[in-house]
Design an enzyme around this catalytic site. Structure first.
Site, short mmCIF file in Angstrom:
data_model
loop_
_atom_site.label_atom_id
_atom_site.label_comp_id
_atom_site.label_asym_id
_atom_site.label_seq_id
_atom_site.Cartn_x
_atom_site.Cartn_y
_atom_site.Cartn_z
N ASN A 1 49.49 34.16 4.10
CA ASN A 1 48.30 33.37 3.42
C ASN A 1 47.76 34.62 2.54
O ASN A 1 48.33 34.94 1.77
CB ASN A 1 47.36 33.15 5.00
CG ASN A 1 47.59 34.91 5.90
OD1 ASN A 1 47.02 35.90 5.16
ND2 ASN A 1 47.99 35.08 6.89
N LYS B 1 41.97 36.41 24.26
CA LYS B 1 42.94 37.70 24.86
C LYS B 1 42.34 38.72 25.21
O LYS B 1 42.66 40.09 24.85
CB LYS B 1 42.61 37.79 22.42
CG LYS B 1 42.75 36.45 22.10
CD LYS B 1 43.86 36.85 20.73
CE LYS B 1 43.67 35.37 19.82
NZ LYS B 1 44.90 35.78 19.32
N LYS C 1 69.84 31.02 0.31
CA LYS C 1 68.97 30.29 -0.20
C LYS C 1 68.88 28.69 0.36
O LYS C 1 69.68 27.92 0.11
CB LYS C 1 68.12 30.56 -1.85
CG LYS C 1 67.54 29.81 -2.01
CD LYS C 1 67.71 29.68 -4.05
CE LYS C 1 66.16 29.28 -4.03
NZ LYS C 1 66.94 29.07 -5.62
N LYS D 1 38.37 33.19 21.82
CA LYS D 1 38.98 34.70 21.60
C LYS D 1 38.60 36.08 22.94
O LYS D 1 39.48 36.36 22.68
CB LYS D 1 39.51 34.70 20.17
CG LYS D 1 40.38 33.61 19.56
CD LYS D 1 40.72 33.48 18.07
CE LYS D 1 41.41 31.76 17.32
NZ LYS D 1 41.07 31.91 16.32
N ASP E 1 50.78 32.49 12.96
CA ASP E 1 51.40 31.80 14.06
C ASP E 1 52.52 31.31 14.93
O ASP E 1 52.71 31.17 15.84
CB ASP E 1 50.34 30.94 14.63
CG ASP E 1 48.22 31.10 14.51
OD1 ASP E 1 48.34 32.58 14.50
OD2 ASP E 1 47.43 30.80 13.94
N PRO F 1 54.31 35.98 18.61
CA PRO F 1 53.53 37.33 19.38
C PRO F 1 52.76 37.37 19.79
O PRO F 1 52.00 37.11 17.86
CB PRO F 1 54.44 38.19 20.21
CG PRO F 1 55.20 38.66 18.30
CD PRO F 1 55.20 36.66 17.58
N PHE G 1 39.42 39.89 15.14
CA PHE G 1 38.43 39.27 14.22
C PHE G 1 38.74 37.79 14.86
O PHE G 1 40.11 37.70 14.86
CB PHE G 1 39.37 39.82 13.07
CG PHE G 1 38.36 40.94 11.90
CD1 PHE G 1 38.54 42.08 12.73
CD2 PHE G 1 37.42 40.70 10.88
CE1 PHE G 1 37.43 42.93 11.80
CE2 PHE G 1 36.96 41.29 10.59
CZ PHE G 1 36.95 43.01 10.94
O1 PMT Z 1 42.46 40.35 4.05
P1 PMT Z 1 41.13 40.05 3.33
O2 PMT Z 1 41.71 39.19 2.21
O3 PMT Z 1 40.24 41.04 2.86
O4 PMT Z 1 40.32 38.81 4.53
C1 PMT Z 1 39.78 39.51 5.64
C2 PMT Z 1 40.65 38.57 6.64
C3 PMT Z 1 39.86 37.25 6.48
C4 PMT Z 1 41.70 38.49 6.95
C5 PMT Z 1 39.71 39.26 7.99
O5 PMT Z 1 38.27 38.98 8.48
C6 PMT Z 1 40.24 38.39 9.71
O6 PMT Z 1 39.06 37.63 9.35
N1 PMT Z 1 40.86 39.15 9.70
C7 PMT Z 1 41.44 38.28 11.00
C8 PMT Z 1 42.30 36.68 10.24
C9 PMT Z 1 43.08 36.19 11.47
O7 PMT Z 1 44.29 35.37 11.73
O8 PMT Z 1 41.89 35.28 12.58
P2 PMT Z 1 42.96 34.50 13.32
O9 PMT Z 1 42.12 33.79 14.05
O10 PMT Z 1 43.76 33.90 13.93
O11 PMT Z 1 43.38 35.62 14.45
C10 PMT Z 1 42.79 35.80 15.42
C11 PMT Z 1 42.75 37.40 16.60
O12 PMT Z 1 44.23 37.70 16.43
C12 PMT Z 1 42.61 38.58 14.64
O13 PMT Z 1 42.13 39.54 15.03
C13 PMT Z 1 44.23 38.28 14.77
O14 PMT Z 1 44.64 39.43 13.84
C14 PMT Z 1 45.21 37.84 15.67
N2 PMT Z 1 46.22 37.57 16.36
C15 PMT Z 1 46.22 36.85 15.56
C16 PMT Z 1 47.43 36.10 16.20
C17 PMT Z 1 48.60 36.70 16.32
N3 PMT Z 1 50.08 35.97 16.37
N4 PMT Z 1 48.96 37.92 16.22
C18 PMT Z 1 47.34 38.08 16.55
O15 PMT Z 1 47.49 39.83 16.70
#
Ligand code: PMT
Length: 397
Positions: free
Chosen positions: A210, A342, A289, A338, A279, A305, A324
């Site tokens: 991403n 979580k 390849k 979340k 995810d 996970p 986040f």
């Molecule tokens: O890196 P930059 O370019 O500065 O951009 C910053 C950002 C936009 C990436 C950052 O501010 C941000 O929002 N990060 C979280 C991105 C994200 O994956 O969000 P989510 O809503 O999909 O996940 C929710 C939370 O679960 C997050 O804390 C994520 O780290 C966590 N997660 C998600 C999926 C997973 N499999 N494991 C996780 O721990």
């Protein structure tokens, strides 16, 4: 580590005899851990050479607003935003008058108007000039605008007069810089932060990822360092440099992120999941390849996970856990979902539908949610947003 570690200081040197002390001042600021960039006025160069200042700061010295090559490297507005503190030392009566009047006729005075950072001046001039009502009125104007006025000291002057007008000594200025710094709210605490994207391989040359640049997570790491924390920064592949002083752990995939997070989280007082974790990953990673076949390709993906949920559900040595939520719609309800699902203590809702904010930009805006409270942080640089997030976190530890 001192509490000036990683501080970004612009030293503005103007034309007074005390400018010769600036080499020593820069040396001491660097010893204290600061990054120092020097800006010189034209007249300062009569008292100390740019080459000397370049040698002691290990950085190019800036002296012109109209130098295209310097502007291409770091434009003056970017320069003004880079600084945590601009220190004008020595500050002549002329520069003080220009600052009071808002005149921007060279690089330094322009930076002083353009900066959101703290500004401090160390006046240095003949005692009669210092005592003149015009100078005193200008200093009063600057003080009313929250400019920090350091000194002057009293004593014998280069011109032979005795009185107030000597620039403070370099060690006194370094001590004052230290005193303006952030209170060490996180001294003795360990914070683990995840940042950047993950890469989920499909074959030896392809992956799913991403647009995360790591800027938000790295800014959080820098802010936590500023407040005195020991910082573990677990990062996916990014092109930016980690702040000096963090323990950087590089990962690629979500599974690697999980392993490192479960190693460091139980040793931490707080864990912040800022990484943009994929995810899903490929159910099978091809060892060679993949060759082009037909018009369509179907990939089977399996769930990764949930790293932050695994940390938040630790039964022993669970850190205060901050997530986040990057959302393009229903930001508040998805973020609150979340927070609950979580098992987090706090979540930073990041509306990434707005252009220029969120992924891969220098700016952001967040709303922080706890179970019963919330706090909106308006658009600002990631550096400043991160400092506010870390200060809010420090209140909880
Ligand atoms: O890196 P930059 O370019 O500065 O951009 C910053 C950002 C936009 C990436 C950052 O501010 C941000 O929002 N990060 C979280 C991105 C994200 O994956 O969000 P989510 O809503 O999909 O996940 C929710 C939370 O679960 C997050 O804390 C994520 O780290 C966590 N997660 C998600 C999926 C997973 N499999 N494991 C996780 O721990």
């Amino acid at each position: 580590m001192t509490n000036l570690t990683n501080r970004k200081i612009v030293l503005g040197i103007t034309g007074g005899i005390a400018a010769y002390k600036c080499a020593e001042l820069v040396r001491r600021l660097k010893e204290a851990g600061c990054e120092v960039k020097v800006v010189m006025s034209e007249s300062a160069k009569h008292f100390i050479t740019p080459l000397t200042m370049q040698a002691v700061s290990s950085e190019m010295v800036s002296d012109s607003l109209l130098d295209p090559s310097a502007e291409a490297a770091m434009g003056h507005i970017e320069f003004a935003k880079w600084a945590d503190l601009i220190l004008v030392a020595p500050a002549t009566s002329n520069t003080i008058a220009k600052m009071a009047a808002g005149i921007a006729d060279d690089l330094l005075t322009t930076l002083l108007l353009a900066t959101p950072a703290k500004v401090a001046i160390a006046p240095a001039m003949n005692q009669q000039m210092y005592a003149h009502p015009a100078t005193q009125a200008n200093l009063a104007t600057l003080k009313a605008r929250d400019v920090l006025i350091w000194g002057p000291g009293k004593g014998e002057q280069a011109c032979g007069d005795v009185g107030a007008g000597r620039m403070l000594e370099p060690h006194e200025l370094v001590a004052l810089c230290t005193a303006t710094e952030q209170p060490q709210l996180l001294a003795g605490k360990t914070i683990t932060i995840t940042a950047g994207p993950t890469r989920e391989p499909l074959d030896p040359v392809r992956f799913i990822s991403n647009h995360s640049s790591g800027k938000m997570g790295f800014s959080l790491a820098e802010a936590a360092l500023k407040l005195g924390a020991h910082v573990n920064l677990i990062s996916g592949p990014v092109t930016i440099k980690a702040p000096v002083g963090v323990n950087l752990i590089n990962i690629e995939s979500a599974e690697q992120l999980l392993n490192e997070s479960l190693t460091y989280a139980p040793l931490s007082d707080a864990f912040i999941g800022c990484a943009a974790v994929a995810d899903y990953r490929a159910a099978n990673v091809a060892t060679q390849k993949m060759k082009k076949q037909g018009d369509e390709l179907t990939l089977t993906l399996v769930k990764n996970p949930d790293v932050i949920a695994a940390v938040a559900n630790l039964t022993q040595n669970r850190p205060y856990t901050v997530g986040f939520a990057a959302e393009t719609q229903n930001v508040e309800s998805y973020a609150k979902g979340k927070l609950k699902n979580k098992n987090l203590d706090m979540i930073c809702a990041n509306d990434v539908s707005q252009s220029g904010l969120g992924f891969n930009s220098d700016h952001n805006a967040l709303t922080l949610y706890w179970q019963n409270e919330q706090l909106a942080l308006a658009v600002n640089s990631k550096t400043r947003i991160a400092l506010e997030v870390i200060k809010q976190l420090a209140k909880q530890l």
